[in-house]
Design a protein around this motif. Structure first.
Motif, short mmCIF file in Angstrom:
data_model
loop_
_atom_site.label_atom_id
_atom_site.label_comp_id
_atom_site.label_asym_id
_atom_site.label_seq_id
_atom_site.Cartn_x
_atom_site.Cartn_y
_atom_site.Cartn_z
N LEU A 101 -8.06 -33.36 -3.17
CA LEU A 101 -7.71 -34.35 -2.29
C LEU A 101 -6.33 -33.89 -1.80
N TYR A 102 -5.47 -33.46 -2.62
CA TYR A 102 -4.05 -33.13 -2.13
C TYR A 102 -3.89 -31.89 -1.49
N TYR A 103 -5.01 -31.05 -1.58
CA TYR A 103 -4.93 -29.86 -0.96
C TYR A 103 -5.28 -30.24 0.60
N MET A 104 -6.36 -31.12 0.82
CA MET A 104 -6.84 -31.60 1.98
C MET A 104 -5.61 -32.00 2.74
N ALA A 105 -4.95 -33.08 2.19
CA ALA A 105 -3.87 -33.68 2.60
C ALA A 105 -2.71 -32.79 3.21
N ASP A 106 -2.53 -31.73 2.39
CA ASP A 106 -1.57 -30.65 2.56
C ASP A 106 -1.85 -29.95 3.94
N ARG A 342 -9.06 -29.94 -14.16
CA ARG A 342 -8.94 -28.96 -12.82
C ARG A 342 -7.72 -29.55 -11.90
N MET A 343 -7.57 -30.88 -11.82
CA MET A 343 -6.62 -31.25 -10.86
C MET A 343 -5.30 -30.76 -11.47
N VAL A 344 -5.13 -30.86 -12.69
CA VAL A 344 -3.94 -30.38 -13.32
C VAL A 344 -3.65 -28.93 -13.09
N PHE A 345 -4.81 -28.32 -13.24
CA PHE A 345 -4.79 -26.74 -13.19
C PHE A 345 -4.34 -26.41 -11.54
N ALA A 346 -5.00 -27.17 -10.59
CA ALA A 346 -4.77 -26.88 -9.60
C ALA A 346 -3.33 -27.43 -8.99
N PHE A 347 -3.06 -28.44 -9.46
CA PHE A 347 -1.70 -28.91 -8.94
C PHE A 347 -0.47 -28.08 -9.54
N SER A 348 -0.54 -27.50 -10.96
CA SER A 348 0.24 -26.79 -11.49
C SER A 348 0.32 -25.31 -10.80
N ARG A 349 -0.86 -24.88 -10.29
CA ARG A 349 -0.97 -23.37 -9.52
C ARG A 349 -0.21 -23.50 -8.57
N ASP A 350 0.13 -24.86 -7.96
CA ASP A 350 1.03 -24.90 -6.59
C ASP A 350 2.32 -25.18 -7.05
N ASN A 351 2.75 -25.18 -8.40
CA ASN A 351 4.04 -25.71 -8.88
C ASN A 351 4.37 -26.89 -8.54
N ALA A 352 3.52 -28.06 -8.89
CA ALA A 352 4.04 -29.59 -8.59
C ALA A 352 4.31 -30.13 -9.75
N LEU A 353 3.81 -29.53 -11.10
CA LEU A 353 4.12 -30.50 -12.06
C LEU A 353 5.10 -29.76 -13.01
N ARG A 487 10.84 -28.96 -4.75
CA ARG A 487 10.18 -29.00 -3.39
C ARG A 487 10.10 -27.59 -2.94
N ARG A 488 11.64 -26.78 -3.51
CA ARG A 488 11.54 -25.48 -2.99
C ARG A 488 10.38 -24.64 -3.52
N SER A 489 9.82 -25.01 -4.57
CA SER A 489 8.78 -24.14 -5.42
C SER A 489 7.29 -24.55 -4.95
N TYR A 490 7.30 -25.82 -4.77
CA TYR A 490 6.09 -26.43 -4.49
C TYR A 490 5.34 -25.98 -3.02
N SER A 491 4.32 -25.44 -3.23
CA SER A 491 3.56 -25.09 -1.72
C SER A 491 2.16 -24.56 -2.05
N THR A 492 1.35 -24.87 -1.03
CA THR A 492 -0.05 -24.26 -1.08
C THR A 492 0.04 -22.97 -0.21
N PRO A 493 -0.68 -22.13 -0.64
CA PRO A 493 -0.51 -20.77 0.04
C PRO A 493 -1.33 -20.84 1.28
N GLN A 494 -0.96 -19.95 2.36
CA GLN A 494 -1.72 -19.85 3.54
C GLN A 494 -2.87 -18.96 3.69
N ALA A 495 -2.81 -17.94 2.68
CA ALA A 495 -3.79 -16.94 2.55
C ALA A 495 -3.64 -16.00 1.48
N TYR A 496 -4.40 -15.70 0.70
CA TYR A 496 -4.20 -14.78 -0.51
C TYR A 496 -4.21 -13.56 -0.29
#
Length: 510
Positions: A101-106, A342-353, A487-496
């Motif tokens: 959900l959060y990736y979709m919204a992002d 999996r949500m915790v893992f994914a959110f942490s992968r994008d430095n949100a927690l 906010r400076r560290s949180y981001s979803t990548p554009q391409a790997y």
């Protein structure tokens, strides 16, 4: 726009390379893709778990409108939830990632939309673990009361709850094949369990309530203290709406599912309609079998469905049926723990927690996010702590689940509608039905979000207050404060593919 799986006249889309698609979305695959389409459906069906939601909140339903509100509410809520599921499945097909959900919204609305959606989703998932496993603890206490004369005090019930959390943490430390296997067994356990329970309640008792006492005016009962029947009926929808939640589990497990762009979307929709039908059968069977309404509400077991079974079948029969329910609830909590981790893992992968560097680590042996599993069950234990001090706290925990996770469903749907033709649909989509179904979903979610922040019992005191709205406010405040830190560290990548991104992935495999 194609109508690949929605339109019966369409041709199925070709299977795409899901690992390559994940890289296009910005992530290097690190989780094991060992779950098939049935397993993906099974995890959402197991999380919805009619033998968990319907049973644990049945007593609430008896007080808040009675059988008539429960059954008609189930039929109506199920239809609206199906619209939410259809709309969410369409977006899931386009963005099949663990972040869901959060990736979709992002992607559709920007970083802040993704940030707040993620925090709401996390609140709902953790509240779901707490609600499901605490409900299993209540039923376990009722079973022990019947079998051994055990007295289920709040302290003893909470200890059982902690043991169940520990069990689910341990089961989720193994690879995803075990999770998939347990969820597949769970589907058949639920379906056969409902058949056995309803069959016994139909065949064995000599007396059943009339149709009017279940579906008509005789089936309405108000024990809330509120006078307005419309208000009571609206609050009574909590049973159905709480049960119909958690189907985003299919999306959260998409990085571990084969052909996820189609399978995860189908999993969401199939889990909802299958639960809709089976849940109606279960609630109907229970309601017709009530022998003594007042005695059921005042049961010494603490669990009204257990009293219905005792009155209708005797203690031996009730004990056997309670075992069916408890095992189903354990399946449900295990599936929800998998989705939340999996949500915790994914959110942490994008430095949100806070502490993201710890929570995003994945075991090299099992390819499971082990720290995320432990964090999920630990926070669920904290959420359920008020149950030690307030008799209404369990209902508040279920409301936290609803008002946390349900808005998170609507945000990506709303952003998809706002995006219009800029949204690139995946192989599973609704075609021309996308916009009308999407707007129905958004309006329904707005309605229930407000509804479940309202007080459920009158008079409103410190012990009867609905604290779900306060929990929602606290999480939104925490998310806002942490936004300015992260906010400076949180981001979803554009391409790997960059050297830095590959190095970060390697560091997180332990």
């Amino acid at each position: 726009m194609s109508r690949t799986t929605w339109s019966s006249s369409s041709v199925p889309a070709p299977r795409q390379d899901e690992e390559e698609r994940l890289r296009e979305l910005g992530y290097q695959p690190v989780l094991a893709r060992r779950m098939g389409g049935f397993g993906n459906f099974a995890i959402s069906f197991s999380v919805i778990s009619i033998l968990s939601g319907c049973m644990t909140l049945y007593g609430f339903g008896l007080l808040t409108g009675g059988p008539a509100v429960m059954l008609w509410g189930w039929a109506g809520v199920g239809l609206f939830v199906l619209c939410v599921g259809l709309a969410l499945a369409e977006v899931t097909s386009a963005y099949p990632t663990s972040g869901a959900l959060y990736y979709m919204a992002d992607r559709l609305g920007g970083r802040r939309w993704g940030w707040y959606t993620g925090w709401l989703n996390l609140l709902g998932l953790l509240g779901a673990i707490a609600g499901i496993d605490y409900g299993a603890a209540l039923f376990t206490g009722a079973f022990l009361n019947l079998r051994f004369g055990f007295t289920p005090t709040p302290e003893k019930t909470f200890l059982i709850f902690l043991c169940i959390l520990l069990l689910h943490a341990v089961l989720n430390l193994f690879n995803v094949r075990l999770v998939s296997l347990l969820n597949s067994v769970s589907v058949w356990w639920h379906l056969v369990g409902v058949t056995v329970i309803v069959g016994a309640l139909v065949i064995v008792p000599d007396h059943h309530r009339s149709v009017s006492d279940v579906f008509g005016s005789g089936g309405y009962f108000n024990g809330t203290g509120w006078d307005n029947p419309l208000y009571v009926t609206a609050i009574g929808l909590l049973l159905a709406q709480y049960t119909f939640s958690g189907y985003d589990a299919s999306a959260h497990l998409s990085e571990e599912t084969s052909n996820a762009s189609v399978s995860a979307a189908r999993g969401i929709v199939r889990a909802i309609w299958a639960s809709w039908i089976a849940g109606f059968v279960l609630l109907t069977g229970l309601s017709f079998a009530i022998q003594d309404y007042a005695g059921t509400l005042g049961t010494g077991t603490g669990v009204p469905p257990a009293q219905i079974m005792i009155d209708a079948l005797g203690e031996s029969g009730a004990t056997a049926l309670l075992l069916i329910v408890i095992v189903a609830q354990l399946f449900c909590g295990n599936a929800e723990t998998a989705a939340a981790s999996r949500m915790v893992f994914a959110f942490s992968r994008d430095n949100a927690l806070p502490g993201s560097a710890v929570w995003r680590k994945v075991s090299s042996r099992t390819q499971v996010p082990v720290p995320a599993v432990w964090l999920s069950v630990g926070l669920a234990a904290v959420i359920a702590l008020p149950s030690l001090y307030s008799a209404t706290a369990y209902t508040a925990v279920t409301a936290i689940n609803v008002i946390g996770i349900t808005p998170a469903y609507a945000i990506p749907i709303f952003l998809r509608l706002r995006a219009g033709d800029r949204f690139q649909p995946g192989p599973w989509n609704l075609g021309r039905w996308s916009r009308p179904i999407g707007w129905i979903a958004v309006l329904w979610v707005a309605f229930v979000t407000v509804l479940f922040c309202l007080p459920q019992v009158s008079p409103v005191t410190a012990s009867t207050m609905n604290y779900a709205s306060i929990a929602l406010a606290v999480v939104l405040l925490l998310a806002t404060v942490w936004w300015f830190v992260a906010r400076r560290s949180y981001s979803t990548p554009q391409a790997y593919g960059s050297d830095r991104e590959q190095a970060e992935v390697a560091e997180n495999i332990v």
